[in-house]
Design a protein around this motif. Structure first.
Motif, PDB file in Angstrom:
ATOM      1  N   ALA A 108       0.846  -1.187   0.000  1.00  0.00           N
ATOM      2  CA  ALA A 108       0.000   0.000   0.000  1.00  0.00           C
ATOM      3  C   ALA A 108       0.886   1.242   0.000  1.00  0.00           C
ATOM      4  N   SER A 109       0.405   2.292  -0.656  1.00  0.00           N
ATOM      5  CA  SER A 109       1.203   3.512  -0.739  1.00  0.00           C
ATOM      6  C   SER A 109       0.608   4.642   0.081  1.00  0.00           C
ATOM      7  N   ASN A 110      -0.433   4.346   0.837  1.00  0.00           N
ATOM      8  CA  ASN A 110      -1.090   5.380   1.626  1.00  0.00           C
ATOM      9  C   ASN A 110      -1.620   4.781   2.912  1.00  0.00           C
ATOM     10  N   PRO A 111      -1.524   5.499   4.030  1.00  0.00           N
ATOM     11  CA  PRO A 111      -1.984   4.932   5.308  1.00  0.00           C
ATOM     12  C   PRO A 111      -3.477   4.668   5.354  1.00  0.00           C
ATOM     13  N   LEU A 112      -4.247   5.187   4.384  1.00  0.00           N
ATOM     14  CA  LEU A 112      -5.680   4.909   4.359  1.00  0.00           C
ATOM     15  C   LEU A 112      -5.990   3.586   3.686  1.00  0.00           C
ATOM     16  N   SER A 113      -4.975   2.912   3.147  1.00  0.00           N
ATOM     17  CA  SER A 113      -5.179   1.632   2.496  1.00  0.00           C
ATOM     18  C   SER A 113      -5.511   0.559   3.532  1.00  0.00           C
ATOM     19  N   PRO A 114      -6.090  -0.567   3.085  1.00  0.00           N
ATOM     20  CA  PRO A 114      -6.482  -1.614   4.045  1.00  0.00           C
ATOM     21  C   PRO A 114      -5.303  -2.105   4.862  1.00  0.00           C
ATOM     22  N   PRO A 115      -5.510  -2.392   6.138  1.00  0.00           N
ATOM     23  CA  PRO A 115      -4.404  -2.825   6.995  1.00  0.00           C
ATOM     24  C   PRO A 115      -3.837  -4.176   6.611  1.00  0.00           C
ATOM     25  N   SER A 116      -4.562  -4.970   5.814  1.00  0.00           N
ATOM     26  CA  SER A 116      -4.032  -6.265   5.405  1.00  0.00           C
ATOM     27  C   SER A 116      -3.039  -6.142   4.265  1.00  0.00           C
ATOM     28  N   LEU A 117      -2.810  -4.915   3.779  1.00  0.00           N
ATOM     29  CA  LEU A 117      -1.739  -4.674   2.821  1.00  0.00           C
ATOM     30  C   LEU A 117      -0.549  -4.076   3.561  1.00  0.00           C
ATOM     31  N   PRO A 118       0.653  -4.529   3.251  1.00  0.00           N
ATOM     32  CA  PRO A 118       1.808  -3.918   3.902  1.00  0.00           C
ATOM     33  C   PRO A 118       1.926  -2.462   3.494  1.00  0.00           C
ATOM     34  N   PHE A 119       2.194  -1.611   4.470  1.00  0.00           N
ATOM     35  CA  PHE A 119       2.309  -0.171   4.203  1.00  0.00           C
ATOM     36  C   PHE A 119       3.751   0.259   4.385  1.00  0.00           C
ATOM     37  N   ARG A 120       4.294   0.889   3.363  1.00  0.00           N
ATOM     38  CA  ARG A 120       5.640   1.422   3.450  1.00  0.00           C
ATOM     39  C   ARG A 120       5.573   2.939   3.487  1.00  0.00           C
ATOM     40  N   LYS A 121       6.198   3.528   4.475  1.00  0.00           N
ATOM     41  CA  LYS A 121       6.148   4.971   4.624  1.00  0.00           C
ATOM     42  C   LYS A 121       6.823   5.661   3.444  1.00  0.00           C
ATOM     43  N   PRO A 122       6.215   6.740   2.951  1.00  0.00           N
ATOM     44  CA  PRO A 122       6.842   7.446   1.825  1.00  0.00           C
ATOM     45  C   PRO A 122       8.079   8.201   2.288  1.00  0.00           C
ATOM     46  N   ALA A 123       8.863   8.619   1.311  1.00  0.00           N
ATOM     47  CA  ALA A 123      10.057   9.397   1.615  1.00  0.00           C
ATOM     48  C   ALA A 123       9.659  10.729   2.259  1.00  0.00           C
ATOM     49  N   LEU A 164       9.073  14.520   3.024  1.00  0.00           N
ATOM     50  CA  LEU A 164       8.713  15.621   2.141  1.00  0.00           C
ATOM     51  C   LEU A 164       9.681  16.778   2.345  1.00  0.00           C
ATOM     52  N   ALA A 165       9.939  17.483   1.260  1.00  0.00           N
ATOM     53  CA  ALA A 165      10.770  18.685   1.360  1.00  0.00           C
ATOM     54  C   ALA A 165      10.016  19.774   2.103  1.00  0.00           C
ATOM     55  N   GLU A 166      10.728  20.731   2.620  1.00  0.00           N
ATOM     56  CA  GLU A 166      10.100  21.808   3.369  1.00  0.00           C
ATOM     57  C   GLU A 166       9.122  22.569   2.480  1.00  0.00           C
ATOM     58  N   GLY A 167       7.887  22.659   2.949  1.00  0.00           N
ATOM     59  CA  GLY A 167       6.854  23.348   2.194  1.00  0.00           C
ATOM     60  C   GLY A 167       6.146  22.482   1.169  1.00  0.00           C
ATOM     61  N   GLU A 168       6.615  21.241   0.992  1.00  0.00           N
ATOM     62  CA  GLU A 168       6.004  20.344   0.003  1.00  0.00           C
ATOM     63  C   GLU A 168       4.738  19.723   0.589  1.00  0.00           C
ATOM     64  N   ALA A 169       3.675  19.742  -0.179  1.00  0.00           N
ATOM     65  CA  ALA A 169       2.402  19.181   0.283  1.00  0.00           C
ATOM     66  C   ALA A 169       2.392  17.676   0.038  1.00  0.00           C
ATOM     67  N   PRO A 170       1.843  16.896   0.968  1.00  0.00           N
ATOM     68  CA  PRO A 170       1.774  15.442   0.754  1.00  0.00           C
ATOM     69  C   PRO A 170       0.809  15.126  -0.380  1.00  0.00           C
ATOM     70  N   PRO A 171       1.040  14.043  -1.103  1.00  0.00           N
ATOM     71  CA  PRO A 171       0.128  13.682  -2.196  1.00  0.00           C
ATOM     72  C   PRO A 171      -1.239  13.301  -1.657  1.00  0.00           C
ATOM     73  N   ARG A 172      -2.246  13.525  -2.485  1.00  0.00           N
ATOM     74  CA  ARG A 172      -3.587  13.148  -2.084  1.00  0.00           C
ATOM     75  C   ARG A 172      -3.736  11.632  -2.090  1.00  0.00           C
ATOM     76  N   PRO A 173      -4.616  11.076  -1.248  1.00  0.00           N
ATOM     77  CA  PRO A 173      -4.811   9.617  -1.246  1.00  0.00           C
ATOM     78  C   PRO A 173      -5.206   9.131  -2.635  1.00  0.00           C
ATOM     79  N   PRO A 174      -4.664   8.007  -3.054  1.00  0.00           N
ATOM     80  CA  PRO A 174      -4.980   7.516  -4.395  1.00  0.00           C
ATOM     81  C   PRO A 174      -6.368   6.884  -4.450  1.00  0.00           C
TER      82      PRO A 174
END
Length: 379
Positions: free
Chosen positions: A55-70, A72-82
């Motif tokens: 999974a690429s987002n913490p809102l994904s189902p818990p039965s999928l492995p979640f890897r934290k994204p890199a 973010l740079a200062e002032g960079e907005a996080p991507p919207r949930p897919p």
């Protein structure tokens, strides 16, 4: 006397409005739409996941492995949930789960932590990258200790240097303490069963509804005090290709008469119904439940625990009306259809036995393996 007024007024403005509407509709249907300005689209990026992807987002189902994204740079907005598309028709449950790369969700209500349970879990030969684990632990001092002990083992097992890590692990904490003492003799007292098993039902349902993901093929219910199983447990049970399949749960103990280690039946909740039990149920009030394994409530059901033959065919199958939950493999579609663990009398049954009845009402029937054994901790 009141003056009668006409319900329809024919005025110039009415004709003008009608003419304007006609021109609008003609232009809308037959005009050049390429010249009409469009509203910009800001939909979230679509993502099509294969069933075993991370999974690429913490809102994904818990039965999928979640890897934290890199970071973010200062002032960079996080991507919207897919927006993720799951093709449920591609989720298989077959007799060859390894060959078909089918995801397994192992669920364990955990009141006490046994190191032997975790050691046995880690020895399972099913590919660990296809196994997700889920635990629910009660509130209180014992629950705190169990959580600490579990997390200590998880830190070792899930270390980056370990190549056989589990796909994901979810730990839930209940907001209430067990209503029944956790000593074995207290847990199994007849007077405690309705309250204890209703609490177990609520815990099982909370764990199931929180962790069951769209890529899960099978759910293995495994009690925290089941400390010995064959390493091929998942493959062996799934090879029968049954919606619910339950092995025989025994217990190793020291037999003083033989002065040697021996085995005895432990789980008496896997059974074939009897006319006597049905007659007892017919005479019960709406809030009463039937229980198995107690002399005070003789049901004369056929218990799988007493059908065991240590030298018999381990693949022998029998049909069951009730199941125990010490070790129970369920096709995920059974739960998706709505079969859960009733915390209330359901046809005078509760928890795992009520679950088997509910599944049967939905068209899913239970199978027992009287000569295939798992072993319960001996307190």
């Amino acid at each position: 006397m009141a003056v009668t007024r006409s319900l329809r007024r024919n005025t110039t403005i009415t004709y003008v409005l009608a003419g304007g509407l006609c021109i609008f509709f003609l232009y809308f249907f037959f005009g050049d739409t390429s010249r009409i300005p469009s509203i910009p689209k800001y939909a979230a990026p679509k993502q099509l996941l294969k069933s075993k992807d991370a999974a690429s987002n913490p809102l994904s189902p818990p039965s999928l492995p979640f890897r934290k994204p890199a970071k973010l740079a200062e002032g960079e907005a996080p991507p919207r949930p897919p927006v993720v598309h799951y093709h449920m028709n591609n989720v298989t449950t077959t007799s060859d789960p390894v060959g078909n790369r089918e995801s397994i969700l192992i669920l364990t209500p955990l009141a006490r932590f046994y190191g032997e349970y975790w050691d046995n879990l880690c020895k399972l030969s099913y590919p660990h990258d296809l196994i997700s684990l889920g635990f629910i632990i009660p509130k209180g001092r014992d629950g705190n200790l169990a959580t600490q002990q579990l997390q200590e083992r998880i830190q070792i097992t899930q270390a980056p240097t370990n190549k056989i890590r589990f796909a994901s692990i979810t730990i839930l904490r209940q907001d209430e303490e067990p209503s029944v003492l956790q000593e074995e003799k207290d847990r199994h007292a007849l007077s405690a069963q309705k309250e204890r098993r209703a609490g177990m039902s609520r815990a099982r349902n909370a764990l199931l509804f929180t962790t069951l993901g769209p890529t899960t093929s099978w759910v293995l219910w495994l009690d925290s005090d089941v400390v010995e199983t064959p390493a091929s447990l998942i493959q062996d049970l799934a090879s029968h290709d049954k919606p619910l399949v339950v092995p025989n749960c025994f217990q190793r103990y020291y037999n003083k008469d033989k002065e040697a280690m021996d085995v005895r039946p432990y789980d008496f909740n896997s059974w074939i119904d009897s006319p006597t039990a049905k007659g007892l149920a017919d005479k019960m009030g709406p809030d009463e439940i039937l229980l198995e394994g107690y002399a005070e409530m003789a049901t004369y059901r056929s218990l799988m625990a007493y059908m065991a033959d240590a030298s018999g065919d381990s693949r022998r199958e029998i049909g069951l009306d009730g199941v125990g939950g010490t070790a129970l493999l369920v096709k995920a579609d059974v739960h998706r259809d709505g079969a859960m663990f009733p915390a209330f009398p359901f046809y005078h049954l509760i928890e795992t036995e009520g679950f088997a009845k509910m599944a049967a009402r939905l068209g899913w029937h239970a199978t027992g393996l009287p000569n295939y054994f798992v072993y319960h901790y001996n307190e």
